[in-house]
Design an enzyme around this catalytic site. Structure first.
Site, short mmCIF file in Angstrom:
data_model
loop_
_atom_site.label_atom_id
_atom_site.label_comp_id
_atom_site.label_asym_id
_atom_site.label_seq_id
_atom_site.Cartn_x
_atom_site.Cartn_y
_atom_site.Cartn_z
N ASP A 12 0.80 -1.32 0.00
CA ASP A 12 -0.10 -0.10 -0.07
C ASP A 12 0.98 1.15 0.13
OD1 ASP A 12 -2.43 1.72 0.09
OD2 ASP A 12 -1.96 1.95 2.25
N SER A 13 0.26 2.43 -0.40
CA SER A 13 1.07 3.67 -0.40
C SER A 13 1.41 3.76 0.99
CB SER A 13 0.29 4.63 -1.00
OG SER A 13 -0.92 4.90 -0.40
N CYS A 75 -4.00 -1.26 -2.16
CA CYS A 75 -4.08 0.17 -2.54
C CYS A 75 -5.10 0.32 -3.53
CB CYS A 75 -2.84 0.64 -2.76
SG CYS A 75 -2.82 2.41 -3.04
N GLU A 155 -4.28 8.87 8.24
CA GLU A 155 -3.12 8.61 8.42
C GLU A 155 -2.51 9.39 9.84
OE1 GLU A 155 -0.04 7.40 6.67
OE2 GLU A 155 -1.31 6.09 5.63
N CYS A 192 -11.12 2.84 -0.92
CA CYS A 192 -9.85 3.20 -0.31
C CYS A 192 -9.39 2.49 0.89
CB CYS A 192 -9.72 4.72 -0.28
SG CYS A 192 -8.01 5.25 0.37
N HIS A 194 -7.72 3.04 3.14
CA HIS A 194 -7.63 4.02 4.45
C HIS A 194 -8.80 4.17 5.02
CE1 HIS A 194 -3.51 4.91 3.03
NE2 HIS A 194 -3.09 5.51 4.00
N1 DGL Z 1 -4.81 3.46 0.49
C1 DGL Z 1 -4.83 4.00 -0.95
C2 DGL Z 1 -5.91 3.58 -1.65
O1 DGL Z 1 -6.74 2.41 -1.45
C3 DGL Z 1 -4.86 5.48 -0.94
C4 DGL Z 1 -3.97 6.45 -0.39
C5 DGL Z 1 -3.16 7.41 -1.11
O2 DGL Z 1 -3.57 8.27 -1.57
O3 DGL Z 1 -1.90 6.99 -1.23
O4 DGL Z 1 -6.35 4.16 -2.63
#
Ligand code: DGL
Length: 274
Positions: A12-13, A75, A155, A192, A194
């Site tokens: 993931d990012s 991600c 985050e 997402c 997150h």
């Molecule tokens: N966790 C990432 C997703 O599922 C998004 C986070 C980011 O913008 O880097 O898209």
């Protein structure tokens, strides 16, 4: 060593993919997992497609070099931009993204077929969720909303409270207000990784009649199916998790535990350089 003992590589990012790791741990407790969060370059969701592809291929290459039996792109942003490049670059490794499982979860959950997808700007702009949901459910009406600010809020560990709720209200009021459309969407897909920790705050905004779904549990099931299909499922024993980040292990451990749902010590997190 038998291939089944190699870890599943999760990418993931940042820390959002830990919500997928949690589901994989629950569904596949015997699997070893190596998780890489590219926290040094987060967010990916506001970047252009070429940059997202470049960052993702480079970061995932690190996992591949370490030895993994399968890749899970936990991600949505990286999945929507880079899945074909990853499959091409790292063949014959199986590569699974979170978009197809997310689309499946939403298509199954919705009675009316009116589905709202919330995700990063890059994921919404790519249109992958529209396409994936319509492939499964051609009668669906899909509406996408970019909710950029949810990523830094999550985050930061701000999962609930007035700021999160007001942000959600600003993003979603025109979609879930009863005055806008009757009967209105019945399903909200968290596109997402997150976003799942924000669910209680989102629930307060969209009300109790809307189903809120994410891709984590369905992704874990798809990982299981793929491991079985490739004959690399690890059976028996207790799996281990290895955590890698590209910046600030202490912060990763502290905030990451909120996504993972269990404490994470800084000593459990390794710093890697891409
Ligand atoms: N966790 C990432 C997703 O599922 C998004 C986070 C980011 O913008 O880097 O898209």
């Amino acid at each position: 060593m038998n291939n089944s003992c190699l870890p599943v590589g999760l990418f993931d990012s940042g820390m959002g993919g830990l919500t997928v790791l949690k589901a994989i741990n629950a569904c596949l407790p015997a699997e070893n997992v190596t998780y890489l969060g590219d926290t040094a370059r987060l967010p990916y969701g506001t970047k252009g497609k070429d940059t997202i592809v470049r960052y993702t291929v480079q970061a995932v290459g690190k996992l591949v070099d370490m030895g993994v039996k399968m890749l899970v792109i936990a991600c949505n942003t990286a999945t929507s931009a880079a899945l074909p490049s990853l499959r091409k670059n790292f063949a014959p490794l199986p590569v699974l993204g979170v978009v197809e499982p997310g689309a499946l979860a939403a298509a199954r959950a919705s009675r009316t077929g009116q589905i709202v997808v919330i995700a990063t700007e890059a994921t919404i702009t790519s249109g992958v969720y529209h396409q994936a949901i319509l492939r499964i459910r051609p009668d669906a009406q899909v509406l996408g909303r970019a909710c950029t600010l949810f990523v830094p809020l999550a985050e930061e560990g701000w999962m609930k409270g007035l700021v999160v709720e007001e942000t959600a209200r600003r993003y979603l009021k025109d979609v879930f207000s009863p005055a806008v459309s009757t009967p209105g969407p019945d399903t909200l897909l968290l596109g997402c990784t997150h976003f799942p920790p924000l669910l209680p705050a989102l629930r307060r905004i969209v009300g109790n009649s809307v189903q809120i779904v994410d891709s984590a549990a369905t992704t874990a099931q798809c990982v299981r199916d793929a491991l079985v299909a490739y004959g690399i499922l690890r059976e028996g024993g207790e799996g281990t998790c290895r955590f890698l980040t590209t910046d600030n292990q202490g912060r990763f451990a502290q905030k990451g535990s909120l996504f993972l749902g269990r404490p994470l010590k800084p000593s459990e997190v390794e710093l890697v350089d891409l």
